[in-house]
Write an enzyme that holds these catalytic residues in place. Structure first.
Site, PDB file in Angstrom:
ATOM      1  N   HIS A 216     -19.312 -22.686   6.151  1.00 36.62           N
ATOM      2  CA  HIS A 216     -20.328 -22.366   5.156  1.00 36.62           C
ATOM      3  C   HIS A 216     -19.977 -22.955   3.802  1.00 36.62           C
ATOM      4  O   HIS A 216     -18.841 -23.374   3.561  1.00 36.62           O
ATOM      5  CB  HIS A 216     -20.477 -20.852   5.025  1.00 36.62           C
ATOM      6  CG  HIS A 216     -19.240 -20.166   4.515  1.00 36.62           C
ATOM      7  ND1 HIS A 216     -18.223 -19.759   5.337  1.00 36.62           N
ATOM      8  CD2 HIS A 216     -18.850 -19.825   3.260  1.00 36.62           C
ATOM      9  CE1 HIS A 216     -17.262 -19.198   4.630  1.00 36.62           C
ATOM     10  NE2 HIS A 216     -17.616 -19.233   3.356  1.00 36.62           N
TER      11      HIS A 216
ATOM     12  N   ARG B  81     -10.405 -24.735   3.421  1.00 35.08           N
ATOM     13  CA  ARG B  81     -11.313 -25.770   2.914  1.00 35.08           C
ATOM     14  C   ARG B  81     -11.248 -26.967   3.844  1.00 35.08           C
ATOM     15  O   ARG B  81     -10.167 -27.507   4.105  1.00 35.08           O
ATOM     16  CB  ARG B  81     -10.897 -26.158   1.492  1.00 35.08           C
ATOM     17  CG  ARG B  81     -11.840 -27.117   0.786  1.00 35.08           C
ATOM     18  CD  ARG B  81     -11.277 -27.557  -0.565  1.00 35.08           C
ATOM     19  NE  ARG B  81     -11.058 -26.440  -1.466  1.00 35.08           N
ATOM     20  CZ  ARG B  81      -9.888 -26.133  -2.010  1.00 35.08           C
ATOM     21  NH1 ARG B  81      -8.806 -26.862  -1.736  1.00 35.08           N
ATOM     22  NH2 ARG B  81      -9.774 -25.107  -2.811  1.00 35.08           N
TER      23      ARG B  81
ATOM     24  N   HIS C 138     -13.301 -18.937   6.967  1.00 36.39           N
ATOM     25  CA  HIS C 138     -12.227 -17.967   6.798  1.00 36.39           C
ATOM     26  C   HIS C 138     -11.753 -17.479   8.165  1.00 36.39           C
ATOM     27  O   HIS C 138     -12.561 -17.313   9.084  1.00 36.39           O
ATOM     28  CB  HIS C 138     -12.709 -16.770   5.980  1.00 36.39           C
ATOM     29  CG  HIS C 138     -13.390 -17.157   4.708  1.00 36.39           C
ATOM     30  ND1 HIS C 138     -12.735 -17.743   3.660  1.00 36.39           N
ATOM     31  CD2 HIS C 138     -14.693 -17.059   4.330  1.00 36.39           C
ATOM     32  CE1 HIS C 138     -13.589 -17.984   2.690  1.00 36.39           C
ATOM     33  NE2 HIS C 138     -14.790 -17.578   3.081  1.00 36.39           N
TER      34      HIS C 138
ATOM     35  N   GLU D 125     -17.788 -11.639   5.065  1.00 36.88           N
ATOM     36  CA  GLU D 125     -18.411 -11.414   3.768  1.00 36.88           C
ATOM     37  C   GLU D 125     -19.929 -11.371   3.881  1.00 36.88           C
ATOM     38  O   GLU D 125     -20.504 -11.748   4.909  1.00 36.88           O
ATOM     39  CB  GLU D 125     -18.001 -12.521   2.788  1.00 36.88           C
ATOM     40  CG  GLU D 125     -18.398 -13.916   3.233  1.00 36.88           C
ATOM     41  CD  GLU D 125     -17.681 -15.012   2.451  1.00 36.88           C
ATOM     42  OE1 GLU D 125     -17.082 -14.721   1.399  1.00 36.88           O
ATOM     43  OE2 GLU D 125     -17.741 -16.173   2.892  1.00 36.88           O
TER      44      GLU D 125
END
Length: 322
Positions: free
Chosen positions: A178, A198, A103, A120
């Site tokens: 990740h 992605r 991200h 996150e």
């Protein structure tokens, strides 16, 4: 504003990799399989949560913020983030491996997508034997080495695989490559953003037989190519008190394991508070108003609330504020 623990209607998301644990373990209401995410508390445009209890039932999170911004969010939160709800709470069931992704940070996300970036954290609620996460690289990579690995479709061999068990916590800052592996059920706390790059998807096809879009070029400027060992969260588990897990500019999270009636002070946070129940059940009392909560449920406590009483014989929570 009428102060009480606010419950929201889950927003269920079908995913290529989703399964049935959100229904079977967390009792989310859906038929069949393939639901991978339950968005518990969201201000993301197009997916704004609706209140599901009390006097404000049926109103959206956005409507309540517009009516009572300071009482709900807290003055420091508004000064920093405006009237956008700054975090997103999810439960995720990975029956299959998720795509390998990352991200962007705030600056890049704002410039490209008019969005927050996405940092996150994960709390593992359940993991099948042998389940793993992908977090970062095995070694430092150059951009050229990474691009060659992408061309050769050999990226997975350069990634770090982390075994997991229930109770493990992980902090995933923006830029870190990740993926959540098959067999993992977790709670996710993140910045309010749905921007994902992605980069590798194992050549899987969607229900229509199409390869899913990759964001190869966009990811290059957002990626951290360094090997880092900063992702595993070390935290205490003292009962009936807050155990700090994460302190960051985006959210602060504590772990609570309770086995008796416990008073939680909220006034020092000057922020809304979110209670995410990751095990057991409890009754949360605010201004004599009671809300039940059990594993797989979430409550929002307004910033104007000074304290709540939690009545329980056995429960575990993530307590989130800013």
């Amino acid at each position: 504003m009428e102060l009480y623990p606010l419950r929201f209607k889950p927003i269920l998301k079908e995913r290529l990799w989703g399964g049935h644990k959100l229904r079977d373990v967390l009792e989310k209401n859906f038929e069949g399989t393939g639901i991978g995410e339950s968005w518990e508390l969201s201000g993301v445009e197009g997916d704004v949560s609706l209140i599901d209890n009390g006097p404000y039932k049926g109103k959206s999170l956005t409507e309540l913020i517009e009516a009572y911004p300071i009482e709900l969010l807290g003055k420091p939160v508004i000064e920093k983030f405006g009237r956008e709800f700054p975090i997103l709470i999810k439960f995720i069931d990975a029956q299959k491996d998720l795509s390998i992704q990352l991200h962007p940070g705030d600056e890049l996300a704002r410039a490209r997508h008019n969005s927050f970036g996405k940092t996150e954290m994960w709390y593992v609620m359940d993991a099948d034997p042998g389940a793993e996460l992908i977090i970062g690289f095995k070694r430092d990579m150059s951009k050229e080495e990474y691009q060659q690995a992408m061309e050769e479709k050999s990226l997975p061999q350069y990634l770090h695989y982390e075994p997991v068990a229930a109770g493990d916590g992980f902090f995933i800052n923006s830029g870190k490559i990740h993926a959540i592996g098959a067999g993992i059920l977790l709670a996710e706390i993140q910045q309010s953003s749905d921007v994902t790059y992605r980069v590798y998807d194992f050549d899987r096809r969607d229900a229509r037989g199409n390869l899913r879009e990759l964001h190869t070029e966009l990811a290059l400027d957002a990626m951290d190519f360094k090997k880092r060992d900063d992702f595993k969260i070390s935290y205490g588990k003292q009962k009936n008190q807050e155990n700090q897990m994460v302190t960051s500019p985006y959210f602060n999270t504590s772990f609570l394991e309770l086995d008796t009636q416990t008073r939680l002070s909220l006034s020092h946070d000057e922020s809304f508070t979110v209670l995410v129940c990751v095990d057991g059940s409890a009754e949360v009392v605010l201004n004599s108003r009671k809300s039940q909560i059990k594993k797989g449920e979430t409550l929002l406590l307004p910033a104007a609330a000074a304290e709540v009483m939690v009545n329980t014989s056995e429960s575990r929570f993530l307590k989130v504020s800013l």
